[in-house]
Design a protein around this motif. Structure first.
Motif, PDB file in Angstrom:
ATOM      1  N   ARG A 252      41.489  43.784  36.789  1.00  0.00           N
ATOM      2  CA  ARG A 252      41.134  42.897  37.909  1.00  0.00           C
ATOM      3  C   ARG A 252      41.702  43.426  39.221  1.00  0.00           C
ATOM      4  NH1 ARG A 252      42.661  37.113  37.524  1.00  0.00           N
ATOM      5  NH2 ARG A 252      40.651  36.560  38.423  1.00  0.00           N
TER       6      ARG A 252
ATOM      7  N   THR B 126      33.980  39.313  45.072  1.00  0.00           N
ATOM      8  CA  THR B 126      34.545  39.300  43.723  1.00  0.00           C
ATOM      9  C   THR B 126      33.427  39.152  42.706  1.00  0.00           C
ATOM     10  OG1 THR B 126      36.605  38.281  44.497  1.00  0.00           O
ATOM     11  CG2 THR B 126      36.148  38.170  42.139  1.00  0.00           C
TER      12      THR B 126
ATOM     13  N   TYR C 182      35.058  39.793  36.948  1.00  0.00           N
ATOM     14  CA  TYR C 182      36.493  39.559  37.087  1.00  0.00           C
ATOM     15  C   TYR C 182      36.842  38.067  37.183  1.00  0.00           C
ATOM     16  CZ  TYR C 182      36.183  44.515  38.191  1.00  0.00           C
ATOM     17  OH  TYR C 182      35.908  45.853  38.132  1.00  0.00           O
ATOM     18  N   GLN C 183      35.885  37.214  36.913  1.00  0.00           N
ATOM     19  CA  GLN C 183      36.118  35.779  37.028  1.00  0.00           C
ATOM     20  C   GLN C 183      36.117  35.108  35.654  1.00  0.00           C
ATOM     21  OE1 GLN C 183      33.634  33.842  40.022  1.00  0.00           O
ATOM     22  NE2 GLN C 183      33.316  35.815  41.047  1.00  0.00           N
ATOM     23  N   TYR C 184      36.924  34.055  35.536  1.00  0.00           N
ATOM     24  CA  TYR C 184      37.030  33.296  34.286  1.00  0.00           C
ATOM     25  C   TYR C 184      36.870  31.818  34.625  1.00  0.00           C
ATOM     26  CZ  TYR C 184      38.541  37.672  32.269  1.00  0.00           C
ATOM     27  OH  TYR C 184      38.577  38.991  31.858  1.00  0.00           O
TER      28      TYR C 184
ATOM     29  N   ASP D 216      42.639  29.394  42.565  1.00  0.00           N
ATOM     30  CA  ASP D 216      43.094  30.658  41.996  1.00  0.00           C
ATOM     31  C   ASP D 216      44.143  30.425  40.921  1.00  0.00           C
ATOM     32  OD1 ASP D 216      41.398  32.022  43.660  1.00  0.00           O
ATOM     33  OD2 ASP D 216      42.943  32.581  45.117  1.00  0.00           O
TER      34      ASP D 216
ATOM     35  N   GLU E   1      42.527  29.168  37.812  1.00  0.00           N
ATOM     36  CA  GLU E   1      41.840  30.241  37.095  1.00  0.00           C
ATOM     37  C   GLU E   1      42.845  31.078  36.303  1.00  0.00           C
ATOM     38  OE1 GLU E   1      38.516  33.748  37.776  1.00  0.00           O
ATOM     39  OE2 GLU E   1      39.752  33.123  39.474  1.00  0.00           O
TER      40      GLU E   1
END
Length: 322
Positions: A235, A250, A254-256, A266, A269
């Motif tokens: 990431r 982004t 790279y995101q959950y 943030d 996450e």
């Protein structure tokens, strides 16, 4: 650039050559382990069978073998014998097998990447940091070959297979990579990148399919290192390259997202990611309880190879279109 992410990225590129050399040298020690595994015999212990429930027939056949040795005194546990070596606690063993995997992986980082645990050498020269959109698209496309392969293996696993326990973990990246790739091509008018059969993605995917069928512990090593590394250094590198090439966007890669798909900060996450990783960590630890010490050590020995193959994917970021 003199930022920490840049130093991590360039040291990672240099680490690839180091890991390739290490992988070659480790093959000699692995051949000793392989000779031991070739002499494995079927275990008739009922306690061993109970620990291995939830594995497919082929996995049980591989995992239920116990090691035998003709080494004089090997059954005595005396100092200097094979049994004494096996009985010696491994770093992190008391915390679970994933901790053993983490410690081995961290040793393959450079000091810049992991100041407290890194042991890999870092050459003085650094390549110029010049990621390209074409290169980034290539990296995403080659990476998708790897993630799709791992996720297909898990999705198609029989219900009684240990691999079935890694379905729907929330760490899956194949679908989001497809969206990112399409979005990049559309936004920046990029030509579709087609991975070649001998490229880093499909070469790695072929290895993973072979390991999943014939060598489950080695496969789990790659699974752990690919998914867990992506949530950390992956990431960080992604953000740095995105700032350079994608105007700071982004990518979904790279995101959950939150479980309910809602908005999250943030910090939320990070907590979500920690929860997902914790669940997978617990599953790996549980699966590994059914492995012999030889099988665990064999899994750990595969770490340098997983770094080598992932490093070849990373090199794509610096390529340009022909």
């Amino acid at each position: 650039l003199s930022s920490l992410p840049h130093r991590i990225f360039t040291s990672t590129l240099f680490s690839i050559d180091y890991l390739e050399e290490m992988s070659a040298s480790m093959s000699m020690s692995m051949s000793v382990s392989s000779s031991r595994r070739s002499s494995f015999v079927r275990s008739s212990s009922s306690s061993s069978r109970s620990r291995r429930r939830g594995l497919s027939r082929s996995e049980r056949s591989w995992i239920s073998r116990s090691s035998t040795s003709s080494t004089t005194g090997s059954s005595t546990g005396e100092p200097g014998t094979l049994e004494e070596s096996k009985a010696r606690p491994r770093p992190g063993e008391k915390k679970g097998f994933v901790e053993e995997m983490r410690i081995v992986a961290m040793k393959l980082h450079t000091r810049e990447q992991a100041p407290k645990e890194g042991q890999a050498e870092m050459p003085k020269e650094r390549p110029k940091f010049a990621p390209t959109r074409d290169g980034y698209l290539a990296f995403l496309s080659e990476s998708k070959e790897v993630y799709d392969t791992m996720e297909t293996i898990m999705a198609n696993a029989d219900a009684e297979s240990a691999f079935a326990r890694f379905q729907g973990t929330g760490l899956e990246r194949g679908d989001v990579l497809a969206r990112d790739i399409d979005a990049m091509m559309s936004k920046y008018d990029l030509a579709k990148y087609e991975p070649s059969e001998d490229g880093p993605g499909r070469t790695y995917a072929k290895l993973l399919r072979e390991l999943a069928e014939k060598d489950p512990p080695a496969f789990i090593c790659h699974y752990y290192n690919v998914y867990f590394a992506h949530t950390a250094g992956g990431r960080m590198i992604g953000k740095m390259v995105s700032d350079k090439c994608l105007e700071g966007e982004t990518l979904a890669f790279y995101q959950y997202p939150a479980a309910d798909g809602g908005e999250q900060t943030d910090e939320e996450e990070k907590e979500r990611m920690k929860e997902l990783l914790g669940d997978v960590k617990a599953t790996i630890d549980d699966v590994a309880t059914g492995w012999t010490r030889d099988e665990k050590d064999h899994c750990l020995e595969e770490t340098s190879k997983s770094f080598e193959y992932s490093g070849k994917l990373l090199k794509c970021i610096m390529t340009t279109s022909s």
